[in-house]
Design a protein around this motif. Structure first.
Motif, short mmCIF file in Angstrom:
data_model
loop_
_atom_site.label_atom_id
_atom_site.label_comp_id
_atom_site.label_asym_id
_atom_site.label_seq_id
_atom_site.Cartn_x
_atom_site.Cartn_y
_atom_site.Cartn_z
N SER A 23 0.85 -1.19 0.00
CA SER A 23 0.00 0.00 0.00
C SER A 23 0.89 1.24 0.00
CB SER A 23 -0.88 0.01 1.25
OG SER A 23 -0.07 0.22 2.41
N GLU A 24 0.30 2.37 -0.31
CA GLU A 24 1.08 3.60 -0.29
C GLU A 24 1.64 3.88 1.11
OE1 GLU A 24 0.50 8.34 -1.02
OE2 GLU A 24 -0.37 6.98 -2.49
N ALA A 25 0.84 3.60 2.14
CA ALA A 25 1.32 3.81 3.51
C ALA A 25 2.54 2.94 3.81
CB ALA A 25 0.20 3.52 4.51
N ASP A 26 2.51 1.69 3.35
CA ASP A 26 3.65 0.82 3.56
C ASP A 26 4.85 1.26 2.73
OD1 ASP A 26 2.36 -0.73 5.44
OD2 ASP A 26 1.75 -2.27 4.00
N ARG A 27 4.61 1.73 1.50
CA ARG A 27 5.73 2.23 0.69
C ARG A 27 6.37 3.44 1.36
NH1 ARG A 27 1.99 1.73 -3.32
NH2 ARG A 27 2.10 3.94 -3.86
N ARG A 28 5.58 4.24 2.02
CA ARG A 28 6.15 5.39 2.74
C ARG A 28 7.06 4.93 3.88
NH1 ARG A 28 4.11 10.14 0.89
NH2 ARG A 28 2.12 10.06 -0.19
N LEU A 29 6.68 3.87 4.57
CA LEU A 29 7.55 3.31 5.62
C LEU A 29 8.85 2.77 5.03
CD1 LEU A 29 4.98 1.35 7.81
CD2 LEU A 29 6.19 3.44 8.42
N VAL A 30 8.73 2.02 3.95
CA VAL A 30 9.90 1.42 3.30
C VAL A 30 10.80 2.49 2.70
CG1 VAL A 30 10.61 -0.12 1.41
CG2 VAL A 30 8.70 -0.76 2.88
N ALA A 31 10.21 3.58 2.25
CA ALA A 31 10.99 4.66 1.61
C ALA A 31 12.04 5.24 2.54
CB ALA A 31 10.05 5.76 1.11
N GLU A 32 11.72 5.43 3.78
CA GLU A 32 12.70 5.99 4.73
C GLU A 32 13.90 5.06 4.87
OE1 GLU A 32 14.95 8.21 7.00
OE2 GLU A 32 13.11 8.95 6.08
N TRP A 33 13.63 3.76 4.96
CA TRP A 33 14.72 2.79 5.06
C TRP A 33 15.57 2.79 3.79
CZ3 TRP A 33 15.41 -2.01 2.48
CH2 TRP A 33 16.45 -2.79 3.00
N THR A 73 12.94 11.18 -1.52
CA THR A 73 12.46 9.91 -0.97
C THR A 73 12.01 10.10 0.47
OG1 THR A 73 13.95 8.68 -2.43
CG2 THR A 73 13.08 7.50 -0.52
N ARG A 74 12.80 10.84 1.22
CA ARG A 74 12.42 11.12 2.62
C ARG A 74 11.16 11.98 2.69
NH1 ARG A 74 18.24 10.81 4.47
NH2 ARG A 74 18.13 8.86 5.64
N ALA A 75 11.03 12.94 1.77
CA ALA A 75 9.83 13.78 1.75
C ALA A 75 8.61 12.91 1.41
CB ALA A 75 9.98 14.91 0.74
N PHE A 76 8.76 11.96 0.49
CA PHE A 76 7.67 11.03 0.19
C PHE A 76 7.33 10.22 1.44
CE2 PHE A 76 6.34 6.72 -0.95
CZ PHE A 76 5.15 7.00 -1.61
N ALA A 77 8.33 9.76 2.16
CA ALA A 77 8.10 8.97 3.37
C ALA A 77 7.31 9.77 4.41
CB ALA A 77 9.43 8.50 3.97
N ARG A 78 7.57 11.07 4.46
CA ARG A 78 6.85 11.93 5.42
C ARG A 78 5.47 12.34 4.92
NH1 ARG A 78 12.05 14.41 5.41
NH2 ARG A 78 11.19 16.06 4.08
N GLU A 135 4.92 14.25 2.22
CA GLU A 135 4.98 15.59 1.63
C GLU A 135 4.93 15.57 0.10
OE1 GLU A 135 8.57 17.16 3.27
OE2 GLU A 135 7.82 16.99 5.33
N LEU A 136 5.16 14.43 -0.51
CA LEU A 136 5.12 14.31 -1.97
C LEU A 136 4.20 13.16 -2.34
CD1 LEU A 136 8.94 14.62 -2.75
CD2 LEU A 136 7.20 16.40 -2.97
N ASP A 137 3.56 13.29 -3.51
CA ASP A 137 2.68 12.19 -3.93
C ASP A 137 3.37 11.30 -4.96
OD1 ASP A 137 2.49 13.53 -6.36
OD2 ASP A 137 0.37 13.98 -6.17
N VAL A 193 10.83 3.92 -4.87
CA VAL A 193 9.97 3.22 -3.91
C VAL A 193 8.57 3.80 -3.91
CG1 VAL A 193 9.62 2.76 -1.44
CG2 VAL A 193 11.87 2.43 -2.46
N CYS A 194 8.42 5.06 -4.29
CA CYS A 194 7.10 5.68 -4.29
C CYS A 194 6.10 4.92 -5.15
CB CYS A 194 7.20 7.13 -4.75
SG CYS A 194 7.71 7.32 -6.47
N HIS A 195 6.56 4.27 -6.21
CA HIS A 195 5.60 3.54 -7.05
C HIS A 195 5.67 2.03 -6.88
CE1 HIS A 195 7.93 1.77 -10.46
NE2 HIS A 195 8.82 2.67 -10.10
#
Length: 157
Positions: free
Chosen positions: A9-19, A48-53, A55-57, A93-95
């Motif tokens: 899911s997008e929420a999970d991709r946001r978690l993975v993006a920070e890592w 990538t970090r902004a996506f994780a937070r 802030e970016l779609d 990772v965003c997609h």
């Protein structure tokens, strides 16, 4: 439906993006030592970090990320090129969450091609997986992340 790292899911991709950003950032000095005026990998990691937070779609990042991989062509050493590719993978990772494995694999490759210890990078990547990813839920994509890191390391050896 069976969930995989490719269908997060997008929420999970946001978690993975920070890592993924943290993995890629560890190799950044290798690239910047060769290409000090090229900020594309650093910018990719910041995005990538902004996506994780949140802030970016995803759509905007998919359009922007295609330039991130081209920084590797400016590198003169394989280690610096791998470091740039790690940043490009992190920004993807965003997609698709599977790109986190690419970020980790290229970071390990960059470390293995440089004076840095590859095993130290692998241990760091495994130990730094966000605790939110280590849930008791049946999806267990963190297992695939760690297995992917181990497989990418073995492929490099």
């Amino acid at each position: 439906m069976t969930l995989s790292i490719q269908t997060l899911s997008e929420a999970d991709r946001r978690l993975v993006a920070e890592w993924a950003a943290a993995c890629a950032e560890r190799g950044l000095p290798l690239f910047e030592a060769e290409c000090p005026n090229d900020d594309r990998p650093r910018d990719a990691i910041a995005r990538t970090r902004a996506f994780a937070r949140g802030e970016l779609d995803t759509a905007a990042e998919i359009r922007r990320r295609f330039g991130d991989g081209s920084a590797a062509r400016n590198a003169t050493s394989p280690a610096a090129a791998a470091a740039a590719r790690a940043a490009g993978q992190a920004s993807a990772v965003c997609h698709m969450g599977a790109h986190a494995l690419g970020a980790a694999a290229y970071a390990v490759k960059a470390a293995s091609l440089s004076a840095q210890a590859c095993s130290h990078q692998v241990k760091w990547a495994r130990s730094s997986v966000n605790s939110k990813l280590l849930s008791p839920e049946p999806r267990h994509f963190e297992c695939r992340l760690i297995a992917g890191i181990d497989l990418s390391r073995q492929a490099k050896e």
